[in-house]
Design a protein around this motif. Structure first.
Motif, PDB file in Angstrom:
ATOM      1  N   LEU A 108       0.827  -1.216   0.000  1.00 17.97           N
ATOM      2  CA  LEU A 108       0.000   0.000   0.000  1.00 17.97           C
ATOM      3  C   LEU A 108       0.859   1.263   0.000  1.00 17.97           C
ATOM      4  CD1 LEU A 108      -2.815   1.419   0.470  1.00 17.97           C
ATOM      5  CD2 LEU A 108      -2.376   1.196   2.916  1.00 17.97           C
ATOM      6  N   TRP A 153       0.040   5.129   0.934  1.00 19.97           N
ATOM      7  CA  TRP A 153      -1.035   5.868   1.597  1.00 19.97           C
ATOM      8  C   TRP A 153      -0.581   7.307   1.813  1.00 19.97           C
ATOM      9  CZ3 TRP A 153      -5.905   4.700   3.330  1.00 19.97           C
ATOM     10  CH2 TRP A 153      -6.465   5.502   4.323  1.00 19.97           C
ATOM     11  N   HIS A 156      -3.225   6.134  -5.028  1.00 22.97           N
ATOM     12  CA  HIS A 156      -4.631   5.740  -5.194  1.00 22.97           C
ATOM     13  C   HIS A 156      -5.423   5.856  -3.894  1.00 22.97           C
ATOM     14  CE1 HIS A 156      -4.238   4.257  -9.305  1.00 22.97           C
ATOM     15  NE2 HIS A 156      -3.016   3.894  -8.944  1.00 22.97           N
ATOM     16  N   HIS A 157      -4.735   6.130  -2.780  1.00 21.65           N
ATOM     17  CA  HIS A 157      -5.427   6.215  -1.493  1.00 21.65           C
ATOM     18  C   HIS A 157      -4.968   7.459  -0.751  1.00 21.65           C
ATOM     19  CE1 HIS A 157      -7.114   2.174  -1.867  1.00 21.65           C
ATOM     20  NE2 HIS A 157      -5.960   1.860  -2.433  1.00 21.65           N
ATOM     21  N   TYR A 164      -9.104   6.757  -4.464  1.00 17.91           N
ATOM     22  CA  TYR A 164      -9.957   6.666  -3.276  1.00 17.91           C
ATOM     23  C   TYR A 164      -9.601   7.798  -2.321  1.00 17.91           C
ATOM     24  CZ  TYR A 164     -11.161   2.038  -4.956  1.00 17.91           C
ATOM     25  OH  TYR A 164     -11.607   0.994  -5.726  1.00 17.91           O
ATOM     26  N   TYR A 222     -10.456   9.352   1.349  1.00 16.45           N
ATOM     27  CA  TYR A 222     -11.046   9.071   2.656  1.00 16.45           C
ATOM     28  C   TYR A 222     -11.205  10.391   3.390  1.00 16.45           C
ATOM     29  CZ  TYR A 222      -9.407   4.474   1.261  1.00 16.45           C
ATOM     30  OH  TYR A 222      -9.183   3.323   0.546  1.00 16.45           O
ATOM     31  N   ARG A 269     -14.744   7.821   0.130  1.00 14.24           N
ATOM     32  CA  ARG A 269     -15.042   6.826   1.163  1.00 14.24           C
ATOM     33  C   ARG A 269     -15.138   7.520   2.516  1.00 14.24           C
ATOM     34  NH1 ARG A 269     -11.348   1.430  -0.010  1.00 14.24           N
ATOM     35  NH2 ARG A 269     -12.941   0.392  -1.229  1.00 14.24           N
ATOM     36  N   TYR A 324     -11.691  -0.057   6.860  1.00 18.29           N
ATOM     37  CA  TYR A 324     -11.395  -0.637   5.546  1.00 18.29           C
ATOM     38  C   TYR A 324     -10.166  -1.528   5.607  1.00 18.29           C
ATOM     39  CZ  TYR A 324     -14.231   3.420   4.387  1.00 18.29           C
ATOM     40  OH  TYR A 324     -15.231   4.354   4.362  1.00 18.29           O
ATOM     41  N   ILE A 382      -7.224  -2.324   3.230  1.00  8.44           N
ATOM     42  CA  ILE A 382      -6.670  -1.745   2.001  1.00  8.44           C
ATOM     43  C   ILE A 382      -5.269  -2.313   1.836  1.00  8.44           C
ATOM     44  CG2 ILE A 382      -6.232   0.388   0.742  1.00  8.44           C
ATOM     45  CD1 ILE A 382      -7.790   1.707   3.252  1.00  8.44           C
TER      46      ILE A 382
END
Ligand SMILES: [Zn+2]
Length: 261
Positions: free
Chosen positions: A24, A26, A51-52, A87, A89, A121, A129, A131
């Protein structure tokens, strides 16, 4: 740590950071401008791999860097260089602010593409979540300033990272931070300098305030960010004050500093 400063820094970028695990990438917050591109480049992070993104709250020094990043990602998508979804958050207030800023400031064609790729989200209390190889849950940090979300990330090896946005560790959020291996939170200035920087007027807290609470909740590594940047030898000066009250590890990062978990 992409940026470590509070709202008006001149020697640092606004507080924001990335976490990279085997599964990931983040990003938490974007700082207040397109300085995000320079900090990402220096950290070796390409916008195509983002992507997050977690956005803690809607204040200028946290949200506008994300707007720039979205604009860049939309541009990359139009060139066929960005795949998949983005995504985001955020709590309701922050999602709304982010969407409206983009609607008002992007070309219509850009905004349309953003709507195709962006997935909002909820990051409200209880949102949770899985992830990549991380489990992330969100909570309200109890800020007196603005509705603000914090996060707890549990990695594959059981280690936990808790981040409180620009909020300090306080009585209102200490139960969420209890036992965290890494706690990233705001400390606006040293308690010794409170008359210079006036943290309490801004609903911010000092190194000493945070260190005192951290001592009681078994934090592994206390990482202090979102502070003024005029104190000479700030990392040493802050660590010295924190050490008087907290016996764990204390990290006062500078921009671009890489922490190993
Ligand atoms: Zn801030």
């Amino acid at each position: 740590m992409l940026g470590t400063g509070s709202a008006f820094p001149t020697h640092s970028y606004n507080a924001c950071f990335a976490i990279r695990t085997p599964g990931l990438l983040w990003l938490t917050d974007g700082g207040g401008g397109n300085g995000i591109f320079r900090t990402l480049e220096q950290a070796g992070i390409m916008p195509t791999e983002i992507h997050h993104v977690f956005v803690t709250h809607s204040h200028t020094d946290h949200i506008f860097g994300v707007v720039w990043l979205m604009r860049k990602i939309v541009h990359l998508r139009m060139q066929g260089l960005y795949e998949g979804s983005l995504y985001i958050y955020a709590n309701q207030e922050t999602s709304h602010a982010l969407t409206e800023i983009c609607r008002l400031t992007f070309l219509e064609s850009y905004f349309n593409v953003l709507q195709e790729i962006m997935v909002l989200r909820p990051a409200d209390t209880g949102s949770h979540y899985q992830i990549g190889d991380a489990e992330v849950s969100f909570f309200d940090v109890g800020s007196e300033n603005v509705s603000q979300a914090g996060m707890k990330m549990r990695l594959d090896d059981g280690k936990t990272i808790v981040a409180l946005g620009d909020e300090a560790l306080t009585r209102l959020n200490m139960h969420e931070a209890k036992g965290a291996d890494v706690l990233i939170c705001g400390a606006f200035c040293r308690y010794a300098d409170r008359k210079i920087y006036k943290p309490y007027e801004k609903h911010h807290w000092t190194v000493r305030d945070v260190a005192e609470i951290a001592e009681g909740i078994n934090v592994g590594n206390l990482v202090l960010v979102h502070s003024e940047d005029r104190t000479p030898d700030k990392p040493d000066a802050y660590r010295a004050e924190a050490k008087e009250f907290f016996s764990g590890k204390i990290t006062v990062p500078v921009d671009g500093e890489r922490l190993q978990l």
